[in-house]
Scaffold this motif. Structure first.
Motif, PDB file in Angstrom:
ATOM      1  N   GLY A 130      -7.716   0.021   4.809  1.00 31.43           N
ATOM      2  CA  GLY A 130      -7.439   0.531   4.631  1.00 31.43           C
ATOM      3  C   GLY A 130      -6.486   0.400   6.027  1.00 31.43           C
ATOM      4  N   TYR A 131      -7.069  -0.197   7.313  1.00 30.04           N
ATOM      5  CA  TYR A 131      -6.445  -0.568   8.210  1.00 30.04           C
ATOM      6  C   TYR A 131      -5.079  -1.251   8.696  1.00 30.04           C
ATOM      7  CZ  TYR A 131      -9.294   3.041   9.999  1.00 30.04           C
ATOM      8  OH  TYR A 131     -10.004   4.496  10.482  1.00 30.04           O
ATOM      9  N   ALA A 132      -4.820  -2.344   7.794  1.00 30.63           N
ATOM     10  CA  ALA A 132      -3.864  -3.474   7.461  1.00 30.63           C
ATOM     11  C   ALA A 132      -3.471  -3.576   5.849  1.00 30.63           C
ATOM     12  CB  ALA A 132      -4.929  -4.526   8.723  1.00 30.63           C
ATOM     13  N   ARG A 133      -2.707  -4.289   5.991  1.00 32.13           N
ATOM     14  CA  ARG A 133      -2.506  -5.523   5.290  1.00 32.13           C
ATOM     15  C   ARG A 133      -1.926  -6.469   5.340  1.00 32.13           C
ATOM     16  NH1 ARG A 133       2.383  -4.801   2.571  1.00 32.13           N
ATOM     17  NH2 ARG A 133       3.050  -7.039   2.511  1.00 32.13           N
ATOM     18  N   LYS A 134      -1.950  -7.223   4.081  1.00 33.77           N
ATOM     19  CA  LYS A 134      -2.520  -8.594   4.077  1.00 33.77           C
ATOM     20  C   LYS A 134      -0.735  -9.197   4.674  1.00 33.77           C
ATOM     21  CE  LYS A 134      -1.416 -11.622   0.731  1.00 33.77           C
ATOM     22  NZ  LYS A 134      -0.559 -12.220   1.164  1.00 33.77           N
ATOM     23  N   GLU A 151      -6.911  -6.624  -0.517  1.00 38.92           N
ATOM     24  CA  GLU A 151      -6.125  -5.140   0.231  1.00 38.92           C
ATOM     25  C   GLU A 151      -5.967  -4.705  -2.051  1.00 38.92           C
ATOM     26  OE1 GLU A 151      -1.821  -5.213   0.327  1.00 38.92           O
ATOM     27  OE2 GLU A 151      -2.261  -6.369   1.961  1.00 38.92           O
ATOM     28  N   ASN A 152      -5.243  -5.807  -2.591  1.00 44.56           N
ATOM     29  CA  ASN A 152      -5.316  -4.705  -3.853  1.00 44.56           C
ATOM     30  C   ASN A 152      -6.317  -3.553  -3.706  1.00 44.56           C
ATOM     31  OD1 ASN A 152      -3.257  -6.342  -4.561  1.00 44.56           O
ATOM     32  ND2 ASN A 152      -4.176  -7.597  -5.628  1.00 44.56           N
ATOM     33  N   GLU A 153      -7.666  -3.898  -4.187  1.00 42.19           N
ATOM     34  CA  GLU A 153      -8.768  -3.094  -3.774  1.00 42.19           C
ATOM     35  C   GLU A 153      -8.650  -1.794  -3.324  1.00 42.19           C
ATOM     36  OE1 GLU A 153     -12.225  -4.945  -3.375  1.00 42.19           O
ATOM     37  OE2 GLU A 153     -11.895  -6.091  -5.021  1.00 42.19           O
ATOM     38  N   ALA A 154      -7.793  -1.852  -2.104  1.00 38.78           N
ATOM     39  CA  ALA A 154      -7.805  -0.824  -1.107  1.00 38.78           C
ATOM     40  C   ALA A 154      -6.944   0.276  -1.591  1.00 38.78           C
ATOM     41  CB  ALA A 154      -7.479  -1.212   0.328  1.00 38.78           C
ATOM     42  N   GLY A 160      -6.961   4.546   2.864  1.00 42.81           N
ATOM     43  CA  GLY A 160      -6.366   4.280   4.908  1.00 42.81           C
ATOM     44  C   GLY A 160      -4.890   4.553   4.593  1.00 42.81           C
ATOM     45  N   MET A 161      -4.276   3.468   5.261  1.00 39.04           N
ATOM     46  CA  MET A 161      -2.559   3.909   4.858  1.00 39.04           C
ATOM     47  C   MET A 161      -1.501   3.470   3.514  1.00 39.04           C
ATOM     48  SD  MET A 161      -1.076  -0.349   5.372  1.00 39.04           S
ATOM     49  CE  MET A 161      -2.128  -0.279   6.953  1.00 39.04           C
ATOM     50  N   TRP A 162      -3.136   3.621   2.576  1.00 37.26           N
ATOM     51  CA  TRP A 162      -2.625   3.193   0.907  1.00 37.26           C
ATOM     52  C   TRP A 162      -2.566   4.685   0.557  1.00 37.26           C
ATOM     53  CZ3 TRP A 162      -0.401  -0.612   1.454  1.00 37.26           C
ATOM     54  CH2 TRP A 162      -0.382  -1.979   2.058  1.00 37.26           C
ATOM     55  N   GLU A 163      -3.698   5.891   0.889  1.00 36.58           N
ATOM     56  CA  GLU A 163      -3.488   7.089   0.524  1.00 36.58           C
ATOM     57  C   GLU A 163      -2.105   7.495   1.355  1.00 36.58           C
ATOM     58  OE1 GLU A 163      -6.616  11.183   1.401  1.00 36.58           O
ATOM     59  OE2 GLU A 163      -6.794   8.637   2.653  1.00 36.58           O
ATOM     60  N   ILE A 164      -1.549   7.424   2.442  1.00 32.23           N
ATOM     61  CA  ILE A 164      -0.327   8.073   3.100  1.00 32.23           C
ATOM     62  C   ILE A 164       0.681   7.669   1.881  1.00 32.23           C
ATOM     63  CG2 ILE A 164       0.902   8.110   5.119  1.00 32.23           C
ATOM     64  CD1 ILE A 164      -2.295   7.413   6.421  1.00 32.23           C
ATOM     65  N   ARG A 171       5.343  -1.945   9.528  1.00 33.77           N
ATOM     66  CA  ARG A 171       6.697  -2.380   9.112  1.00 33.77           C
ATOM     67  C   ARG A 171       6.649  -3.762   8.410  1.00 33.77           C
ATOM     68  NH1 ARG A 171       8.469  -4.975  14.663  1.00 33.77           N
ATOM     69  NH2 ARG A 171       6.255  -4.711  15.111  1.00 33.77           N
ATOM     70  N   GLY A 172       6.068  -4.768   8.011  1.00 32.55           N
ATOM     71  CA  GLY A 172       5.636  -5.650   7.126  1.00 32.55           C
ATOM     72  C   GLY A 172       5.361  -4.989   5.723  1.00 32.55           C
ATOM     73  N   ASP A 173       5.491  -3.816   5.865  1.00 30.49           N
ATOM     74  CA  ASP A 173       5.274  -3.369   4.344  1.00 30.49           C
ATOM     75  C   ASP A 173       6.608  -3.023   2.841  1.00 30.49           C
ATOM     76  OD1 ASP A 173       2.387  -3.236   3.514  1.00 30.49           O
ATOM     77  OD2 ASP A 173       3.236  -1.509   5.138  1.00 30.49           O
ATOM     78  N   LYS A 174       7.637  -3.359   4.136  1.00 28.25           N
ATOM     79  CA  LYS A 174       9.364  -3.554   3.626  1.00 28.25           C
ATOM     80  C   LYS A 174       9.228  -4.527   2.745  1.00 28.25           C
ATOM     81  CE  LYS A 174      11.129  -0.327   6.589  1.00 28.25           C
ATOM     82  NZ  LYS A 174      10.302   0.176   7.938  1.00 28.25           N
TER      83      LYS A 174
END
Length: 181
Positions: A130-134, A151-154, A160-164, A171-174
């Motif tokens: 969870g320290y990165a996104r695809k 990533e889907n599993e995380a 990681g970031m998906w818990e927060i 920035r890429g999450d947008k």
């Protein structure tokens, strides 16, 4: 007759070993061994030659600007700085900033299975933690589907970031906030 059978068995064993080694050599010849001099960010490292490498397939939070950025940087630093790793090229050689584009492997995989990739490929390891996104772009998409699955599993496990934040922290999450199946 028995002598011929033993000879045949020995010949078959030697042929099998030769073929096995040939297959491993094919996998191994795609990798370049290097020592990582320093970790700049969770997705960018530097070799002792000064050459920068942008890790293919991921985007990590910015070290000093986004949540988990320092943690991603520290994790990568502890894992590979000063250590021997293996670089694998996809299609592109460099990005727009003239950094080498490479996958980084902790160990050379024996096969390109999901298990080998998620335990030995740095991009996949960071996705799993969870320290990165695809973050993939044509034409460098060799592991895109496996990275998306990891990533889907995380995300589902809220690692990681998906818990927060359900949408991640980079920035890429947008660009893509929904799970892709």
């Amino acid at each position: 007759m028995i002598k011929t059978s033993k000879s045949l068995v020995i010949l078959l064993l030697l042929l099998s070993l030769f073929l096995l080694n040939s297959c491993n050599s094919k996998v191994e010849e795609n990798f370049e061994s290097v020592i990582i001099d320093s970790v700049i960010d969770g997705d960018t490292v530097r070799l002792s030659s000064g050459e920068k490498i942008r890790i293919i397939g991921i985007n990590t939070p910015e070290k000093d600007k986004e949540k988990l950025g320092k943690e991603a940087h520290t994790y990568v630093k502890d894992l590979i700085e000063g250590k021997k790793v293996y670089l694998e090229k996809d299609k592109s050689d460099r990005d727009q900033y003239e950094r080498l584009l490479r996958y980084i492997w902790i160990e050379i995989p024996k096969e390109l299975s999901k298990k080998e990739i998620e335990t030995k490929n740095l991009s996949a390891i960071l996705l799993k933690k969870g320290y990165a996104r695809k973050y993939t772009f044509e034409p460098d998409i060799k592991y895109e589907n496996i990275f998306q699955e990891i990533e889907n599993e995380a995300r589902i496990e809220e690692t990681g970031m998906w818990e927060i934040n359900k949408n991640g922290t980079t920035r890429g999450d947008k660009l893509n906030v929904q799970l892709q199946f």
